[in-house]
Design an enzyme around this catalytic site. Structure first.
Site, PDB file in Angstrom:
ATOM      1  N   TYR A   1      -1.809   0.210  10.197  1.00  0.00           N
ATOM      2  CA  TYR A   1      -2.083  -0.549   8.967  1.00  0.00           C
ATOM      3  C   TYR A   1      -0.872  -0.513   8.027  1.00  0.00           C
ATOM      4  O   TYR A   1      -0.364  -1.540   7.582  1.00  0.00           O
ATOM      5  CB  TYR A   1      -3.327   0.021   8.274  1.00  0.00           C
ATOM      6  CG  TYR A   1      -3.465  -0.390   6.843  1.00  0.00           C
ATOM      7  CD1 TYR A   1      -3.788  -1.697   6.512  1.00  0.00           C
ATOM      8  CD2 TYR A   1      -3.237   0.520   5.802  1.00  0.00           C
ATOM      9  CE1 TYR A   1      -3.891  -2.087   5.175  1.00  0.00           C
ATOM     10  CE2 TYR A   1      -3.345   0.137   4.476  1.00  0.00           C
ATOM     11  CZ  TYR A   1      -3.664  -1.160   4.170  1.00  0.00           C
ATOM     12  OH  TYR A   1      -3.753  -1.545   2.869  1.00  0.00           O
TER      13      TYR A   1
ATOM     14  N   LYS B   1       1.920  -3.504   6.658  1.00  0.00           N
ATOM     15  CA  LYS B   1       2.241  -3.759   5.242  1.00  0.00           C
ATOM     16  C   LYS B   1       3.744  -3.627   5.021  1.00  0.00           C
ATOM     17  O   LYS B   1       4.354  -4.409   4.301  1.00  0.00           O
ATOM     18  CB  LYS B   1       1.473  -2.786   4.335  1.00  0.00           C
ATOM     19  CG  LYS B   1      -0.027  -3.033   4.311  1.00  0.00           C
ATOM     20  CD  LYS B   1      -0.356  -4.235   3.439  1.00  0.00           C
ATOM     21  CE  LYS B   1      -1.814  -4.580   3.428  1.00  0.00           C
ATOM     22  NZ  LYS B   1      -2.149  -5.748   2.618  1.00  0.00           N
TER      23      LYS B   1
ATOM     24  N   SER C   1       0.816  -1.213   0.000  1.00  0.00           N
ATOM     25  CA  SER C   1       0.000   0.000   0.000  1.00  0.00           C
ATOM     26  C   SER C   1       0.847   1.258   0.000  1.00  0.00           C
ATOM     27  O   SER C   1       1.964   1.288   0.553  1.00  0.00           O
ATOM     28  CB  SER C   1      -0.864  -0.014   1.268  1.00  0.00           C
ATOM     29  OG  SER C   1      -1.508   1.218   1.429  1.00  0.00           O
TER      30      SER C   1
HETATM   31  N1  UFG Z   1     -13.126  11.026   2.282  1.00  0.00           N
HETATM   32  C1  UFG Z   1     -14.108  11.959   2.507  1.00  0.00           C
HETATM   33  N2  UFG Z   1     -15.335  11.518   2.925  1.00  0.00           N
HETATM   34  C2  UFG Z   1     -15.624  10.206   3.101  1.00  0.00           C
HETATM   35  C3  UFG Z   1     -14.609   9.253   2.858  1.00  0.00           C
HETATM   36  C4  UFG Z   1     -13.360   9.688   2.442  1.00  0.00           C
HETATM   37  O1  UFG Z   1     -13.897  13.161   2.362  1.00  0.00           O
HETATM   38  O2  UFG Z   1     -16.751   9.884   3.493  1.00  0.00           O
HETATM   39  C5  UFG Z   1     -11.809  11.485   1.829  1.00  0.00           C
HETATM   40  C6  UFG Z   1     -10.686  11.039   2.731  1.00  0.00           C
HETATM   41  O3  UFG Z   1     -10.538  11.902   3.815  1.00  0.00           O
HETATM   42  C7  UFG Z   1      -9.506  11.022   1.757  1.00  0.00           C
HETATM   43  C8  UFG Z   1     -10.149  10.648   0.414  1.00  0.00           C
HETATM   44  O4  UFG Z   1     -11.545  10.916   0.564  1.00  0.00           O
HETATM   45  O5  UFG Z   1      -8.965  12.308   1.647  1.00  0.00           O
HETATM   46  C9  UFG Z   1      -9.988   9.176   0.068  1.00  0.00           C
HETATM   47  O6  UFG Z   1     -10.394   8.411   1.186  1.00  0.00           O
HETATM   48  P1  UFG Z   1     -10.554   6.823   1.144  1.00  0.00           P
HETATM   49  O7  UFG Z   1     -11.014   6.389   2.509  1.00  0.00           O
HETATM   50  O8  UFG Z   1     -11.362   6.425  -0.030  1.00  0.00           O
HETATM   51  O9  UFG Z   1      -9.081   6.320   0.863  1.00  0.00           O
HETATM   52  P2  UFG Z   1      -7.743   6.616   1.694  1.00  0.00           P
HETATM   53  O10 UFG Z   1      -6.921   7.505   0.818  1.00  0.00           O
HETATM   54  O11 UFG Z   1      -7.970   7.086   3.062  1.00  0.00           O
HETATM   55  O12 UFG Z   1      -7.195   5.150   1.892  1.00  0.00           O
HETATM   56  C10 UFG Z   1      -6.830   4.302   0.850  1.00  0.00           C
HETATM   57  C11 UFG Z   1      -7.003   2.855   1.265  1.00  0.00           C
HETATM   58  C12 UFG Z   1      -6.144   2.521   2.438  1.00  0.00           C
HETATM   59  C13 UFG Z   1      -4.751   2.892   2.161  1.00  0.00           C
HETATM   60  C14 UFG Z   1      -4.659   4.318   1.712  1.00  0.00           C
HETATM   61  C15 UFG Z   1      -3.290   4.706   1.314  1.00  0.00           C
HETATM   62  O13 UFG Z   1      -8.342   2.646   1.615  1.00  0.00           O
HETATM   63  O14 UFG Z   1      -6.241   1.147   2.678  1.00  0.00           O
HETATM   64  O15 UFG Z   1      -5.503   4.522   0.593  1.00  0.00           O
HETATM   65  O16 UFG Z   1      -2.838   3.777   0.404  1.00  0.00           O
HETATM   66  F1  UFG Z   1      -4.015   2.763   3.287  1.00  0.00           F
END
Ligand code: UFG
Length: 329
Positions: free
Chosen positions: A139, A143, A115
């Site tokens: 997490y 990894k 990741s």
């Molecule tokens: N976000 C919102 N509202 C929501 C959900 C997410 O604004 O309801 C934002 C988050 O704050 C972030 C972006 O949208 O800025 C993307 O969020 P995600 O949860 O879709 O994805 P992440 O970037 O947090 O996480 C993903 C994977 C993880 C991994 C990470 C980094 O889900 O497993 O990328 O690789 F660790």
């Protein structure tokens, strides 16, 4: 034959489908804790825990496995901060059990779902593979720990592997057969589309005060079928003699949360209720991959690179499967 551990999950199931299309023989191992039996579209299926050595011994004795593609892990960043033990148990201790079983059964190749979370807060954008790995959550740490184990298992035991560091996996099978179905769902694109369907009241924008053009966080969304293809290319590279290594998988394009919502509104043809909310703890402002190495060395070329296409495929899945696979209450 290829063994796909976690092949009933979101990314694993797309990989199983792609492997079968390419004519590979596949056996999926999944305990169905998070996966869906209906997501495994073909090949052999074994329900069981990859952390159980007996299960692995039986599996590896029953099938002529040459490569393991390992997708099974807990992946919620937030949960990893409140229960790191759970993450170490599955992602690291389970990984150790798997590697020991592979050694015992002389299985030579492994492809690992790593990741972008292994990098932590980036000091350089786009992020190359040799960027320091300093995870900001448990997490990402699990990894990274398994990536390190893989390095030493090659040095000492000759087990060759490729770790694929995904950025933001998104989208769904372009044929509409498979898609994303997490319980609970935490990812942006499915949440936006479930809000468009009225399954959720509003999409919260976590943080509007980031140092980015529109104040919201920027991510590199990569289509799940493109991820699947990279796994096959990585396996083929190992077979040709490629050394143990790690590759970023992303499009090298960053989109803000607001851009994602706006594109989703265009795709679904209506406005989507949204509200501004505080930042989510531990979220970096920007994560964008440099995936040049995967392109040059593996010959990887994403087919579904633009955000609109990614969201269109996801919308096709969610609008036809508003309750996902329908196997959870
Ligand atoms: N976000 C919102 N509202 C929501 C959900 C997410 O604004 O309801 C934002 C988050 O704050 C972030 C972006 O949208 O800025 C993307 O969020 P995600 O949860 O879709 O994805 P992440 O970037 O947090 O996480 C993903 C994977 C993880 C991994 C990470 C980094 O889900 O497993 O990328 O690789 F660790």
């Amino acid at each position: 034959m290829i063994c796909v551990i976690g092949g009933a999950g979101y990314i694993g199931s797309h990989c199983v489908k792609r492997l079968l299309e390419r004519g590979y023989e596949v056996v999926t191992l999944d305990n169905l804790e998070a996966g869906h039996r209906a997501a495994v579209v073909g090949g052999e299926f074994v329900q069981g825990d990859y952390t159980d050595r007996q299960t692995l011994d039986t599996l590896f004795t029953s099938y002529p496995i040459e490569c393991v593609m390992h997708f099974a892990a807990y992946a919620s960043v937030a949960e990893s901060m409140t229960d790191p033990a759970k993450f170490y148990r599955l992602n690291v201790v389970g990984g150790y059990t798997l590697l020991e079983a592979m050694r015992a059964h002389h299985i030579p190749y492994l492809i690992f779902s790593s990741s972008a979370a292994t990098y932590g807060e980036p000091c350089q954008i786009p992020i190359p593979e040799d960027h320091p790995q300093e995870p900001t959550n448990a997490y990402g740490e699990t990894k990274r720990a398994f990536e390190q184990m893989l390095r030493w298992y090659d040095v000492a035991f000759g087990l060759r592997s490729i770790s694929l560091r995904y950025f933001n996996a998104a989208g769904a099978d372009p044929e509409g057969q498979l898609g994303e179905d997490h319980h609970p769902e935490t990812h942006l694109i499915p949440l936006v589309l479930l809000t468009a369907l009225g399954k959720r009241p509003v999409i919260k924008i976590f943080g509007t005060d980031y140092d980015t053009p529109d104040g919201t966080a920027i991510r590199d969304y990569i289509h799940v079928t493109d991820l699947a293809d990279a796994h096959i290319l990585a396996y083929e590279a190992l077979k040709r003699g490629a050394p143990t290594s790690a590759y970023n998988l992303g499009n090298g394009l960053g989109y803000s949360v607001r851009e994602v919502i706006r594109t989703a509104e265009e795709v679904v043809g209506r406005s989507i209720p949204q509200e501004e909310a505080p930042r989510r703890a531990g979220d970096p402002a920007r994560l964008v991959a440099s995936a040049d190495r995967a392109k040059h060395e593996l010959g990887w070329q994403p087919q579904y690179a633009d955000l609109r296409t990614i969201i269109e495929t996801a919308w096709r899945w969610h609008s036809t499967h508003p309750d996902g696979y329908g196997d959870r209450t």
